[in-house]
Design a protein around this motif. Structure first.
Motif, mmCIF file in Angstrom:
data_model
loop_
_atom_site.group_PDB
_atom_site.id
_atom_site.type_symbol
_atom_site.label_atom_id
_atom_site.label_comp_id
_atom_site.label_asym_id
_atom_site.label_seq_id
_atom_site.Cartn_x
_atom_site.Cartn_y
_atom_site.Cartn_z
ATOM 1 N N VAL A 197 0.839 -1.205 0.000
ATOM 2 C CA VAL A 197 0.000 0.000 0.000
ATOM 3 C C VAL A 197 0.870 1.249 0.000
ATOM 4 C CG1 VAL A 197 -1.676 1.320 1.347
ATOM 5 C CG2 VAL A 197 -1.954 -1.150 1.087
ATOM 6 N N ALA A 198 1.973 1.218 0.780
ATOM 7 C CA ALA A 198 2.881 2.367 0.811
ATOM 8 C C ALA A 198 3.487 2.615 -0.565
ATOM 9 C CB ALA A 198 3.973 2.132 1.857
ATOM 10 N N GLU A 199 3.851 1.525 -1.288
ATOM 11 C CA GLU A 199 4.429 1.691 -2.626
ATOM 12 C C GLU A 199 3.415 2.273 -3.603
ATOM 13 O OE1 GLU A 199 5.786 -2.119 -3.764
ATOM 14 O OE2 GLU A 199 7.334 -2.271 -2.204
ATOM 15 N N LEU A 200 2.142 1.962 -3.397
ATOM 16 C CA LEU A 200 1.113 2.442 -4.322
ATOM 17 C C LEU A 200 0.621 3.841 -3.997
ATOM 18 C CD1 LEU A 200 -1.104 -0.769 -4.633
ATOM 19 C CD2 LEU A 200 0.463 0.142 -6.342
ATOM 20 N N THR A 201 1.077 4.416 -2.882
ATOM 21 C CA THR A 201 0.510 5.694 -2.440
ATOM 22 C C THR A 201 0.698 6.795 -3.473
ATOM 23 O OG1 THR A 201 0.890 5.095 -0.132
ATOM 24 C CG2 THR A 201 0.558 7.424 -0.623
ATOM 25 N N ASP A 202 1.925 6.934 -4.021
ATOM 26 C CA ASP A 202 2.172 8.004 -4.995
ATOM 27 C C ASP A 202 1.284 7.839 -6.222
ATOM 28 O OD1 ASP A 202 4.031 9.093 -3.308
ATOM 29 O OD2 ASP A 202 5.752 8.113 -4.271
ATOM 30 N N MET A 203 1.216 6.615 -6.731
ATOM 31 C CA MET A 203 0.392 6.391 -7.913
ATOM 32 C C MET A 203 -1.080 6.664 -7.609
ATOM 33 S SD MET A 203 -0.158 2.939 -10.174
ATOM 34 C CE MET A 203 -1.252 2.259 -8.944
ATOM 35 N N LEU A 204 -1.538 6.260 -6.420
ATOM 36 C CA LEU A 204 -2.933 6.496 -6.059
ATOM 37 C C LEU A 204 -3.224 7.981 -5.921
ATOM 38 C CD1 LEU A 204 -3.547 3.634 -3.470
ATOM 39 C CD2 LEU A 204 -4.479 3.812 -5.776
ATOM 40 N N ASP A 205 -2.263 8.739 -5.371
ATOM 41 C CA ASP A 205 -2.466 10.188 -5.257
ATOM 42 C C ASP A 205 -2.702 10.811 -6.626
ATOM 43 O OD1 ASP A 205 -2.377 10.416 -2.525
ATOM 44 O OD2 ASP A 205 -0.192 10.588 -2.455
ATOM 45 N N ARG A 206 -1.890 10.388 -7.602
ATOM 46 C CA ARG A 206 -2.066 10.943 -8.953
ATOM 47 C C ARG A 206 -3.368 10.453 -9.578
ATOM 48 N NH1 ARG A 206 3.375 9.405 -9.179
ATOM 49 N NH2 ARG A 206 2.822 7.603 -10.479
ATOM 50 N N THR A 207 -3.720 9.195 -9.303
ATOM 51 C CA THR A 207 -4.921 8.621 -9.923
ATOM 52 C C THR A 207 -6.195 9.214 -9.345
ATOM 53 O OG1 THR A 207 -3.737 6.550 -10.309
ATOM 54 C CG2 THR A 207 -6.144 6.466 -10.410
ATOM 55 N N LEU A 208 -6.228 9.390 -8.033
ATOM 56 C CA LEU A 208 -7.458 9.836 -7.380
ATOM 57 C C LEU A 208 -7.715 11.320 -7.553
ATOM 58 C CD1 LEU A 208 -7.182 7.772 -4.069
ATOM 59 C CD2 LEU A 208 -8.378 7.185 -6.172
#
Length: 651
Positions: free
Chosen positions: A353-364
């Protein structure tokens, strides 16, 4: 005195004789009447018993017809449900279940035909049902055949059309008509039997009263009274037996009704989980966006290749990125349909989840506040990393849509120790939980009941891929886990995954190495390329020429043996898998005995582990591929897939 006495004795004797004769006549008449009454009463009761037994038999027969019709409907539903799972998963056991259930439905139609022989009005409905069944079977067999040949895109479309086909509605209408006629016939039979029994009861009552009057009028006929009492006792015993029989029948009807309700509930559950066919334009929308990036990048690179090489390189990089995204989406779709090979590994959920945080910030987007919290410590799960990433991203995107792009989303990883079936069907043990919560609009109970259906979505056409929670549901079940949804309109939604904890020793992360392209043979190879798509054929031969190989193009697999016969120096055959007139494995199977010295390389963008047995020992290269990947596959095929002269001689 003597004479008088004699006359008096005579008169008395005559009187006594007259009385005796009257008594005898009365006794005989009453005996005859009593016998007639008893005979009539016995005949009436026997007739009532026969009518009751016949009514019960007819009622049982009608219930058998209705139950068989309902069972046939359930069998057809289970067959179509199994076909739906076969189309989605490619699991051949589901295809076998579909075939067995569909065959069973045919035998049930034959049995239904035999059961309704007593009612000629049912014959037209049975024939219409059989015709609709055969028409439906032809529609579904095309879908099953497409799936068997690995043409899932065609199978999806055919199955979607089959769900709307009139044959299915015709089957349901025919079954409802058969049940309706049988129910009407049952009501008619019950009414007729009831009238007959009531009439017999009235007659029996009149006869019993008349017999009782005879007994009361002939006190001297005590034996007749006793017999009448005995008959009344027998009648009461028959009535008690009839009542017990009726109660037993009512109990049997209640059990049958309960079983029917249970079967209907199971049918609704199967239909709910098999609502395939609601594909939206989301997948096409995403692919069009990616293709726009690819095509636009290539066009811009063509314009800049001479004037600004650096800009051309940037445009080509952008096109390559778009192509990679399209390939990644294809891999996700194949993973969802279980056509792509999975690579389970120990994964720390919190770290992922920590690794996906940056990508999720851009996606959301900027309007969403993303909060992550680790309550799982270093607990791990064993799963395919790409699948688990897709699950988390899908949940986050659904949460973003729920808050309409503006709100708070929390992703919390936790640890739980559960008892057996404490959460759904989870076994007892340790579980890693991944919860995605939002403060959005929430969901109604009707939507919650359908969110796990394949391709169900509440989004507008052209938005999203349409996979939704059905992909997450399939992933969780494949992990022997469970998923729960806590939601209410206006109170947000919390989706929690329960995944079994991986207690195995954590292996060290393998060091990533860059694989250099294989050394190109300076002389190159003579290669026959078999591909039905002319654009793919041109691209493949161009790539092989760039690598220094000599190619012969073949757009029809049926022409490959002739080309190999005219060019005996060919070293390698590179073949597509799915082609219209003949598949690649079928073509290679025909070449094995005639040209054993030729190596084989399959190139495909669809086939997965489900049909790996068709490739035998030959190497398989997945589309899309790079030049380096193509050359490595050629080197592997030439090294491992080509028999030695000694092996050929031995054969």
């Amino acid at each position: 005195m003597y004479v008088a006495g004699v006359e008096r004795d005579y008169d008395d004797g005559v009187t006594r004789g007259g009385v005796t004769r009257w008594q005898t006549v009365s006794l005989g008449a009453m005996a005859l009447l009593a016998a007639a009454v008893l005979i009539a009463l016995v005949v009436t009761l026997q007739g009532a018993d026969r009518e009751r037994d016949r009514a019960l038999q007819l009622q049982t027969h009608s219930y058998d017809v209705m139950i068989l019709a309902r069972t046939l409907s359930g069998t057809i539903a289970r067959a179509e449900a199994s076909l739906g799972r076969y189309v989605i998963s490619g699991d051949k056991s589901q295809g076998q279940i579909y075939w067995d259930e569909w065959t069973l439905a045919g035998s049930q139609i034959d049995r239904l035909d035999r059961l309704t022989n007593d009612n000629p009005e049912q014959d037209p409905a049975i024939e219409k049902l059989r015709e609709a069944y055969e028409a439906r079977g032809k529609e579904l067999s095309v879908t099953a055949l497409s799936t068997s040949y690995g043409r899932n895109s065609q199978a999806y479309a055919r199955y979607y059309q089959a769900r709307k086909a009139p044959a299915l509605n015709e089957i349901n209408r025919d079954l409802n008509a058969i049940i309706g006629r049988e129910r009407a016939l049952l009501q008619q039979r019950v009414a007729t039997a009831t009238d007959t029994v009531e009439r017999s009861s009235r007659i029996a009552g009149v006869l019993a009263i008349f017999g009782l009057l005879i007994v009361l009028g002939a006190i001297l006929l005590g034996w007749l009274s006793l017999r009448a009492v005995g008959e009344r006792a027998l009648a009461r015993a028959d009535a008690d037996a009839a009542r017990e029989h009726a109660e037993a029948l009512a109990e049997a009807v209640a059990r049958t009704s309960a079983e029917l309700r249970e079967q209907e509930a199971k049918l609704r559950q199967v239909q709910k989980m098999d609502a395939v066919g609601q594909l939206t334009g989301g997948i096409a929308h995403d692919f069009n966006n990616m293709l726009a990036v690819v095509i636009g990048g290539i066009e811009l690179a063509q314009r800049s290749v001479r004037t600004d090489p650096a800009a051309a390189e940037r445009h080509l990089d952008s096109a390559a990125e778009g192509a990679d995204r399209a390939a990644a989406l294809t891999r996700r779709l194949l993973a969802f349909s279980r056509e792509d090979a999975l690579k389970p590994e120990p994964i720390a959920a919190a770290a992922l989840v920590a690794e996906l945080t940056d990508m999720l910030d851009r996606t959301l987007g900027d309007g969403v506040t993303l909060v992550t919290r680790n309550e799982a410590g270093d607990w791990r799960v064993r799963a395919d990393r790409v699948q688990l990433e897709n699950v988390i991203v899908n949940l986050a995107v659904n949460a973003r849509d729920a808050v309409d792009g503006r709100g708070t989303i929390a992703i919390v990883t936790g640890a739980a120790t559960l008892d057996a079936e404490q959460i759904g069907a989870c076994a007892a043990g340790d579980y890693v939980t991944i919860a995605v919560r939002d403060d959005g609009c929430g969901m109604t109970g009707e939507i919650v009941d359908r969110v796990f259906e394949p391709f169900f979505t509440t989004k507008e056409a052209g938005k999203g891929t349409g996979l939704g929670l059905s992909q997450i549901f399939a992933f969780v079940r494949s992990q022997s886990g469970e998923i729960t949804i806590d939601t209410a309109p206006g109170e947000g939604t919390a989706v929690t995954l329960y995944l079994p904890r991986d207690t195995m020793a954590v292996a060290k992360e393998p060091r990533r190495t860059v694989i250099a392209p294989a050394q190109v043979d300076r002389d190159g190879y003579d290669i026959l390329v078999v591909e039905d798509d002319p654009r793919v054929l041109a691209a493949t031969t161009g790539a092989l020429a760039e690598l220094g190989h000599r190619t012969i193009s073949c757009s029809d697999p049926l022409a490959a043996p002739d080309l190999l016969g005219r060019h005996p120096h060919i070293d390698l055959v590179i073949s597509d898998v799915l082609m219209p007139r003949q598949s690649g494995p079928e073509m290679v199977a025909g070449l094995a005995t005639t040209f054993p010295q030729v190596a084989i390389l399959f190139v495909t963008g669809f086939a997965g582990d489900a049909n790996a047995a068709e490739f035998g020992d030959h190497h398989v290269l997945r589309k899309p591929f790079t030049l380096a990947g193509l050359e490595r596959a050629i080197a592997t095929s030439m090294r491992e897939g080509r028999p030695s002269p000694e092996q050929i001689a031995a054969e």
